[in-house]
Design an enzyme around this catalytic site. Sequence first.
Site, PDB file in Angstrom:
ATOM      1  N   ASP A 119     119.329 113.127 112.498  1.00 43.87           N
ATOM      2  CA  ASP A 119     119.032 113.681 111.188  1.00 43.87           C
ATOM      3  C   ASP A 119     120.309 114.375 110.687  1.00 43.87           C
ATOM      4  OD1 ASP A 119     117.896 114.479 108.821  1.00 43.87           O
ATOM      5  OD2 ASP A 119     116.039 115.191 109.722  1.00 43.87           O
TER       6      ASP A 119
HETATM    7  C1  BGC Z   1     115.885 114.993 106.317  1.00 39.85           C
HETATM    8  C2  BGC Z   1     115.780 113.513 106.583  1.00 39.85           C
HETATM    9  C3  BGC Z   1     116.572 112.752 105.535  1.00 39.85           C
HETATM   10  C4  BGC Z   1     118.009 113.240 105.574  1.00 39.85           C
HETATM   11  C5  BGC Z   1     118.907 112.520 104.598  1.00 39.85           C
HETATM   12  C6  BGC Z   1     117.307 115.448 106.152  1.00 39.85           C
HETATM   13  O1  BGC Z   1     117.408 116.763 105.734  1.00 39.85           O
HETATM   14  O2  BGC Z   1     115.238 115.703 107.348  1.00 39.85           O
HETATM   15  O3  BGC Z   1     114.438 113.096 106.598  1.00 39.85           O
HETATM   16  O4  BGC Z   1     116.490 111.377 105.767  1.00 39.85           O
HETATM   17  O5  BGC Z   1     118.021 114.617 105.265  1.00 39.85           O
HETATM   18  O6  BGC Z   1     118.635 112.863 103.303  1.00 39.85           O
END
Ligand code: BGC
Length: 766
Positions: free
Chosen positions: A270
């Site tokens: 993530d």
């Molecule tokens: C989220 C993810 C997301 C990523 C990219 C993160 O803060 O938890 O689910 O895909 O950001 O935007």
Amino acid sequence: MTIDARVEELLSRMTPAEKAGQLTQYFYFRLPPGAPGPVLDIDPDEQPRMVESQLAQSAVGSLLFVTDPAETNRLQRLAVEGNRLGIPALFGFDVIHGLRTVFPVPIAMAASWDPETIEAGQVVAAREARAVGVHWSFAPMVDVARDPRWGRIVEGAGEDPFLGAVVAAAQVRGFQGPELGTPERIIAGPKHFAGYGYAIGGRDYDEVNISDSELWNVVLPPFVAAIEAGAGNVMTAYMDFNGIPATGNRWLFADVLRGTLGFEGFVVSDANAVRNLLTHGFAADLTDAGARAVNAGVDLEMAISAPAYAHLPEALESGATDIEAIDACVRRVLEAKIRMGLFDDPYVDEDRARAVLADPAHRDVARVAAERSAVLLRNEGGLLPLDADALGSVAVIGPLADSPRDTIGPWVFDFDLDETVTVLAGIRARAGGSDQSGHDASAPHSVRSGRPAPDHAVRVEYARGVPVVQREFPSLFDMFGGNTPSDPEGFDEEAEFRRAVDLAAGADVAVVVVGEWQNMIGEMASRSSLELPGRQLELLQAVVATGTPVVLLVMNGRPLDLRWAAENVPAILDIWYPGTQGGAAVANLLFGDVSPGGKLPFTWPRTVGQVPMTYAHTISHEPENQARRYWDEASTPLFPFGHGLSYGRFAYTELTVDEPSTTTDGTVTVSVEVTNTGDREADEVVQLYLHQRHGTASRPVRELKGFRRVTLSAGESRTVSFPVGPDERRYWNAAVRDWVTDTSTFDVWVGGDSTAELGATFDITT
Ligand code: BGC
């Protein structure tokens, strides 16, 4: 040359630094001037420049957040030409519920209980994304969520592992097609592995403690289904998982994901989660963080700035990781790029991209999805559907009724607000006659209801009634601009409140739209209360007090405290955040062009004090007091899991089990006759629930083990059958740490929600 041979050939020519580059993914975004950027420790001007220079030096192999086709081409050229080996960049993006055509939010799509509708939505999303140069979506979010305080409940399929698994598989099929590299499709990335939905207190990112039984029986099934459907990617989770950060958790990725679940695709962290191994107090420094994530099997690091994987060459030298671990990651990333055809054709046709984004057929799919996902919670006295021919006037009330940005909901970035149909615009177009539509009929995507305009024009008048409610802290997405709601200039709160009530008093029917502003839900948007924000309840009460019949529309992604409404408002329709065509769909539902047929994918609590709450609980001491576990509130839900009405009426009869008993590897067939005893065609979701009476562990009072959405005309009957075999009966037993299928007596119920009463039993013997 085979894919493996191409991968090995490239790998043999890469330096450790180039390998680290292939394992690094950067955000690339241009923030609007003055954007607050509350959580991102970056200079908005510097970030794009830095990424471009890294691309040109082979220090980055993947980008996220670029959706402009000219930009994806420009950046791709920098990558291909800057890379000594000509390796193209992989572009990922959060294509959560559509790109330009915005679908209802994921929890709404799940509420359709219709895998075909869900798959069709992601086919459109994939087509639009691929056309602009996006190869991969960070979706579906398959985290089971049982605590509606957690804002990301809106992104998932709700509380149930069985429904969650069906929804997850449908989304993966929609995004990817039969295999990675299918034209007009993109890689699906189920997330967040694993257990992110169990954040303690419903507080986003906070720690998660999950028992062995809960992990295998509840949390993992949607991941299993997504992997079986072929998902090419999995994303890690931010939080501590049973005391170890998920992103550095070797057991989760090496043993469970790749070992037991047999996942063969690539894993992405993530955003900033590898770096966060320091924040957790787990890694000593960035080199240590990078080494531990690679050793855990996290192939690609998603980074905003200063990636830990840039330190992999040092980690290699110090022996913190080894070249086999790094090569394994690089292989998986290169394989995905080859399979997606990037080496053959890394660029997109910008004219074609524009045409795909404007495709009117996409809007029709979105409208149908919004119609199929709405849930009719209550309809006393058959107030709905409204008869447009018999109505003189409708008062549409509430700021959410005419807010395009809220209509499309959270987690969208590439939307077009001008073409978004609000509830007000939808009602005007459906019932108000053409002069009141508020839309330019020559616009490419005005209201596409698919139905002729009525002869008789209903007077449709609108009042906001109450001011918007601001969040106390900026939303994660406020930095992109245009997300923070505001009142019109000169808004006079008291005068507007009175105007709304007067309008309702003088109308034949009042349609009141309440809910949460979209920036109150989603990531970093947990709430400690489920109450309607601001003065919305007060407004609703004042409107109801006028005596005008009230239809309540709820715009939401989590259950809200509707105790008062459930007693005092005759008709309540949950429309969620219904997307680009939301208002058109809502109008079709209100005026009976289609019948609502969605069902709740979660238990709807009465109050926040009851959460977490699930229908699939186990039972213990004094079960006769199950409904009275609190002294100040019933411990039953306001609406049960699976609840949802329609404009038909369904009777269940003739429940049969084909065999009174079978062996542990045997299958029984459960059949039921469903009849639409109402006077118009409608959909029903027939649901099967199972309970094991005794065995080697205690099992939930009921578990969903089958469902089917059917359309029945007035008076029509249909026999619906479900197999109940070893797959439906087996469960993970924490005592023996294995799957078991017990001998026992089983109860089975079939009906229209999780309180179904029509039941039968059968035995499983050795
Ligand atoms: C989220 C993810 C997301 C990523 C990219 C993160 O803060 O938890 O689910 O895909 O950001 O935007």
